[in-house]
Write a protein that holds these residues in place. Sequence first.
Motif, PDB file in Angstrom:
ATOM      1  N   LEU A 173       0.886  -1.057   0.085  1.00  0.00           N
ATOM      2  CA  LEU A 173       0.010  -0.121   0.116  1.00  0.00           C
ATOM      3  C   LEU A 173       0.762   1.268   0.053  1.00  0.00           C
ATOM      4  O   LEU A 173       0.572   2.236  -0.772  1.00  0.00           O
ATOM      5  N   PRO A 174       1.884   1.375   0.819  1.00  0.00           N
ATOM      6  CA  PRO A 174       2.678   2.706   0.680  1.00  0.00           C
ATOM      7  C   PRO A 174       3.229   3.184  -0.703  1.00  0.00           C
ATOM      8  O   PRO A 174       3.085   3.991  -1.251  1.00  0.00           O
ATOM      9  N   ALA A 219      16.815   3.461  -7.794  1.00  0.00           N
ATOM     10  CA  ALA A 219      17.396   3.323  -6.516  1.00  0.00           C
ATOM     11  C   ALA A 219      16.594   2.263  -5.901  1.00  0.00           C
ATOM     12  O   ALA A 219      16.942   1.573  -4.915  1.00  0.00           O
ATOM     13  N   GLY A 220      15.325   2.341  -5.989  1.00  0.00           N
ATOM     14  CA  GLY A 220      14.524   1.633  -5.121  1.00  0.00           C
ATOM     15  C   GLY A 220      14.737   0.107  -5.455  1.00  0.00           C
ATOM     16  O   GLY A 220      14.733  -0.689  -4.657  1.00  0.00           O
ATOM     17  N   ALA A 252      10.084  -2.757   7.765  1.00  0.00           N
ATOM     18  CA  ALA A 252      10.521  -1.175   7.837  1.00  0.00           C
ATOM     19  C   ALA A 252      11.818  -0.912   7.253  1.00  0.00           C
ATOM     20  O   ALA A 252      12.080  -0.109   6.504  1.00  0.00           O
ATOM     21  N   LEU A 253      12.965  -1.865   7.436  1.00  0.00           N
ATOM     22  CA  LEU A 253      14.243  -1.386   7.098  1.00  0.00           C
ATOM     23  C   LEU A 253      14.556  -1.873   5.648  1.00  0.00           C
ATOM     24  O   LEU A 253      15.431  -1.031   4.963  1.00  0.00           O
ATOM     25  N   ASP A 254      14.037  -3.036   5.094  1.00  0.00           N
ATOM     26  CA  ASP A 254      14.636  -3.692   3.987  1.00  0.00           C
ATOM     27  C   ASP A 254      13.541  -3.536   2.663  1.00  0.00           C
ATOM     28  O   ASP A 254      14.005  -3.518   1.396  1.00  0.00           O
ATOM     29  N   VAL A 255      12.117  -3.312   2.951  1.00  0.00           N
ATOM     30  CA  VAL A 255      11.184  -3.289   2.064  1.00  0.00           C
ATOM     31  C   VAL A 255      10.626  -1.836   1.973  1.00  0.00           C
ATOM     32  O   VAL A 255      10.427  -1.188   0.606  1.00  0.00           O
ATOM     33  N   THR A 293      11.964   0.891  -0.227  1.00  0.00           N
ATOM     34  CA  THR A 293      11.657   0.735  -1.802  1.00  0.00           C
ATOM     35  C   THR A 293      10.202   0.874  -2.024  1.00  0.00           C
ATOM     36  O   THR A 293       9.943   1.630  -3.323  1.00  0.00           O
ATOM     37  N   MET A 294       9.369   0.764  -1.261  1.00  0.00           N
ATOM     38  CA  MET A 294       7.892   1.299  -1.509  1.00  0.00           C
ATOM     39  C   MET A 294       7.657   2.523  -1.583  1.00  0.00           C
ATOM     40  O   MET A 294       6.963   3.228  -2.363  1.00  0.00           O
ATOM     41  N   LEU A 295       8.680   3.366  -0.760  1.00  0.00           N
ATOM     42  CA  LEU A 295       8.412   4.877  -0.771  1.00  0.00           C
ATOM     43  C   LEU A 295       9.059   5.361  -2.161  1.00  0.00           C
ATOM     44  O   LEU A 295       8.639   6.322  -2.960  1.00  0.00           O
TER      45      LEU A 295
END
Length: 494
Positions: free
Chosen positions: A334-335, A370-371, A385-388, A391-393
Motif C-alpha cells: 500500500l505505501p 534506486a528503489g 520497515a528497514l528492507d522493504v 523501496t515502497m516509498l
Amino acid sequence: MTSHAPTPHAPTSHAPTVPDTPAPDGAPPAPTRSRALALAVLCAGMLMIILDGSIVTVALPAIQGDLHFSPADLTWTVNAYLIAFGGLLLLAGRLGDLIGRKRVFVAGLAVFTAASLLCALATSQGMLIAARFLQGVGGAMASAVSLGMIVTLFPEPGERGRAIGAFSFVGAAGASIGQVLGGVLTEALDWHWIFLINLPIGLAAALLALRVLAPDHGPGLRGGVDLLGAGLVTAALMLGSYAIVGTGGNGWASARTLLLGALALALLAAFTLRQALAARPLLPLRIFRSRGLTAAAAVQTLTVGGMFGFQVMIALYLQDVRGYGAAATGLALLPAAVSGGAVSLLLSARLNARFGERRMLLTGLVLLLAGLALLTRLPADADYALDVLPTMLLISGFGLANSAVTALAMAGVDPRDAGTASGLFGTAQQVGSALGVAVLSTLATGRAHALTVAGHPAAESLTAGFRLAFTVAAGLLALALLLAAASARPVIRT
C-alpha cells in the motif's frame, strides 16, 4: 497522453468532444465541468481494468484450490488476459479513429463487465480461462482509445498536464490497490468477489460515458480498415505474447519458444511491409516520425517490464519467504500506491510544467532504479520497515515517470492518429508487462531451483532467486534511463 484537438470541420477530424466543445480556432473552450466529468468517467473505466489486472494475482492460490488447477495451467488465468489485451490494442485504437472512440470505449466497458460476470460464475478451468480472454478483449478496446480521448479533451498544455496527472494516478495506484482489495476480498469472502466488484463500476462507467461523452464521428469503416494488416499484427502480437508467457514452462531456448518467436517476428515484418504499401494502413508509418512517441514507447516498455515484474516478485517474496497472507501482502504494498498516487495527482503536473517532462522522466527513473537497487541485497529474514518500506516509498518515482513519458509520447501526434498512437503506446506497455513477468519469473525460479538442488535451505534459495529478479529489473530501469537521457530533445510546446 497528449495531442491537439482537430478542427471539427476538417474531413479527417474525428476526435472525441464533450458538449459545447468548439474547434481550437479561437472559440471558447468546453466547460471545465464537462471535461472534468469526462475525465472522471475515463479514469473510472481504466481504474476498473487496472485493478483487475493486479487483483487476480493475490487470489491465484484460492482459484487454484477451488477449480483444481495444476501450477502450469493456473498461469493461464493471467496469460489468457495478457494475450488478448496485448494482441488487440493496436486494432482497437485504429477502430476508435475510424468509427468513434466513444463507441469503442463504451463497447469495451460492456464486454469487460460482462466477461467479469462470467469469471465470477466460472465453475471450470476452461470457462474461467475463456472469460479471462474475453476480459482482455474488452480491456483492450477501452484502454486503446482512452488516451486519445483524454488528450483531445485538453489541448491546453497546463490543463493537459493536470489531466495526465490524474490519469497517471489511476495507473500508479490502481495496481497496488488491486492487490490490497484482492487480498481482503479473497480472505473475507471468496475469489468470486474479485470479479463481481467490477460489475457496479463497469455499469456506472458505461452509463455515465453515454451521457457525458459527446458522440465523435470518424470517417467510418470505409475510411480505411486494413483487414490484412489487422490480421497480421493481431496474430503477431498474440503469438508473441503466447510465446513470452509460455517461457515459464518451456524455457527461452526451447524449440517451441524459438519457433513461435520467429513466426511472430515474421508476421510483424509482413505487417510492416503491408503498412508501407497499403493505401489506408492500420498503422500509418508517419506516426513514427514523432520521435517522442517512438522513444517514449521504448522507454515505457522497459520501465513497465521492470516495475510490473517487480510487483509480482515482491508479492511472491512476501508470501513465499516471509509468510505473509494475501491481505497482509496487499497492505505491505500500500505505501507504494499511496506515495505514487500522491505524486501523480498532486505534483506531477506542476513539476512537468515547471521543469519539463524530460527532466521529470529522468528523475522518476532514477528514483525507481534506486528503489530496485535496494532489493538486490534483500535477505531471507528481511525486516519490512528497514528492507522493504524504503523501496515502497521510492516507487513514488513511477508517478513522475509515467505521467512524463505519456505526455512525451503523445505530444506532436497528429490528432487524426490519436487513437492509433494511443493503441501503439498501450501495446508497448502490455508487451513490457508480459516480457517483464516472463523474464523475471523464469530467472527467479531457475536460480531458486538450482540452489535447492545444491542443498541450500528453501528460504535462502527462494530469496536468491528473487534477488536475481530484482537485479535484472533494475537493469531494465537502467536501460530505460539511458535511453531517456539519449533520446529526443525536449518537446517544444505549441
